[in-house]
Scaffold this active site. Structure first.
Site, PDB file in Angstrom:
ATOM      1  N   LYS A 243       0.840  -1.208   0.000  1.00 34.44           N
ATOM      2  CA  LYS A 243       0.000   0.000   0.000  1.00 34.44           C
ATOM      3  C   LYS A 243       0.871   1.252   0.000  1.00 34.44           C
ATOM      4  CE  LYS A 243      -3.923  -2.349   2.089  1.00 34.44           C
ATOM      5  NZ  LYS A 243      -4.841  -2.614   3.172  1.00 34.44           N
TER       6      LYS A 243
ATOM      7  N   GLN B 139      -4.850  -1.256   9.311  1.00 30.47           N
ATOM      8  CA  GLN B 139      -4.866  -2.600   8.728  1.00 30.47           C
ATOM      9  C   GLN B 139      -5.584  -3.575   9.656  1.00 30.47           C
ATOM     10  OE1 GLN B 139      -3.899  -3.287   5.640  1.00 30.47           O
ATOM     11  NE2 GLN B 139      -4.282  -5.469   5.769  1.00 30.47           N
TER      12      GLN B 139
ATOM     13  N   ASP C 185     -10.801   3.533   3.381  1.00 29.97           N
ATOM     14  CA  ASP C 185     -11.219   2.131   3.347  1.00 29.97           C
ATOM     15  C   ASP C 185     -12.733   2.019   3.166  1.00 29.97           C
ATOM     16  OD1 ASP C 185      -9.498  -0.091   3.527  1.00 29.97           O
ATOM     17  OD2 ASP C 185      -9.054   0.285   5.638  1.00 29.97           O
TER      18      ASP C 185
HETATM   19  N1  GUN Z   1      -7.446  -6.468   5.834  1.00 29.42           N
HETATM   20  C1  GUN Z   1      -7.784  -7.194   4.736  1.00 29.42           C
HETATM   21  N2  GUN Z   1      -8.279  -6.397   3.769  1.00 29.42           N
HETATM   22  C2  GUN Z   1      -8.267  -5.138   4.268  1.00 29.42           C
HETATM   23  C3  GUN Z   1      -8.666  -3.879   3.734  1.00 29.42           C
HETATM   24  O1  GUN Z   1      -9.154  -3.746   2.603  1.00 29.42           O
HETATM   25  N3  GUN Z   1      -8.470  -2.809   4.572  1.00 29.42           N
HETATM   26  C4  GUN Z   1      -7.954  -2.929   5.813  1.00 29.42           C
HETATM   27  N4  GUN Z   1      -7.828  -1.816   6.542  1.00 29.42           N
HETATM   28  N5  GUN Z   1      -7.582  -4.089   6.339  1.00 29.42           N
HETATM   29  C5  GUN Z   1      -7.739  -5.183   5.558  1.00 29.42           C
END
Ligand code: GUN
Length: 284
Positions: free
Chosen positions: A53, A97, A120
């Site tokens: 990311k 996350q 998100d």
């Molecule tokens: N864990 C797995 N997929 C995601 C996501 O799209 N966003 C976040 N913040 N955590 C995740």
């Protein structure tokens, strides 16, 4: 007939290239888009996702930083950091996350992020806006899937869509997006009785259950569009999806591979949401 492969890697690259001009236009006005990713603990898969990311942002000229905490950190420390980032004018997106360690109240943490920085799309305000059909931030994975439908010329209106999985991250927002697009939507889960009865009716089948090769050819309607959201590691170290790709590609009309399908689209749409957040803040 063998299915057409939906190339998520190529589409992700095409979109990322197109984002560069928007990033530079914002930077020229003093609003270089900035994303902070918070990682609590050292889950190896989460570490890889977070690194990708941050690097995805940097590669197109955005600002990005990672903040890491030990798994034992107290929730208050993380909430204080989020409050600080909410007030920081150079940060347009904040992502925590998931999953968080067990002593965290996940909902409380997600609600602490300012809705206008929730790239998100997990804050209740953004979930509500999506449910009402006026999305502000769309969760990245289902948003990426919608872009794949758009690119592949898949008309969702009136189609039978079946989503396997009901998570807040993928299944539920995916179902809402399909509803908003005019599809007839069924949401199944691992306990659904006679799952095959549902999946065999699907013109559009989205698998997001987290079980390797769970969807087999006999579950797929001939000619269906099959979207595989799963990323599973097999004992030999190889990645595979929730769909038995080799079997299903002979039945489906279009299918996404793993890797190289939905995966690269998730981070791409995170970049899109962060740029969008910065554009809104800049009044563009
Ligand atoms: N864990 C797995 N997929 C995601 C996501 O799209 N966003 C976040 N913040 N955590 C995740």
């Amino acid at each position: 007939m063998t299915a057409q492969i939906i190339d998520g890697k190529a589409l992700a690259e095409e979109l990322r290239q197109s984002f560069k001009a928007r990033v530079e236009a914002l930077a020229a006005k003093g609003h270089r888009p900035g994303l902070v990713v918070i990682l609590v603990g050292a889950d190896p898969a989460s570490e890889v996702y977070v690194r990708n990311k941050v690097n995805g942002c940097l590669a197109i000229g955005m600002h990005s930083e990672k903040i890491t905490y030990e798994a034992t950190v107290d929730q208050e420390t993380v909430l204080n950091k989020i409050a600080e980032l909410n007030a920081d004018p150079n940060i347009h997106g904040i992502l925590v996350q998931l999953p968080l360690p067990k002593h965290f109240d996940e909902e409380k943490v997600l609600e602490a992020i300012a809705a206008e920085k929730d790239v998100d799309g997990f804050h209740a305000e953004n979930v509500g806006a999506l449910a009402q059909g006026n999305p502000r931030f769309i969760p990245c994975t289902p948003y990426g899937v919608m872009k794949m439908f758009e690119k592949g010329g898949v008309d969702l209106n009136g189609q039978e869509a079946v989503v396997i999985g009901r998570s807040n991250i993928v299944g539920k927002p995916m179902a809402l997006l399909l509803i908003n697009a005019g599809a007839t939507v069924t949401v199944c889960n691992s306990r659904t009785r006679d799952l095959k009865f549902h999946t065999r009716r699907a013109d559009i089948l989205v698998a997001a259950i987290g079980k390797p090769k769970f969807v087999t050819a006999d579950m797929v309607k001939p000619g269906a569009v099959v979207i595989d959201v799963g990323i599973n590691r097999l004992p030999d170290g190889k990645l595979c999806g929730d769909v038995d790709f080799e079997g299903c590609k002979e039945t489906a009309g279009q299918i996404t591979p793993v890797p190289g399908g939905v995966g690269p689209m998730t981070i791409t749409m995170l970049l899109a949401n962060t740029i969008e957040a910065a554009e809104r803040k800049a009044g563009l």
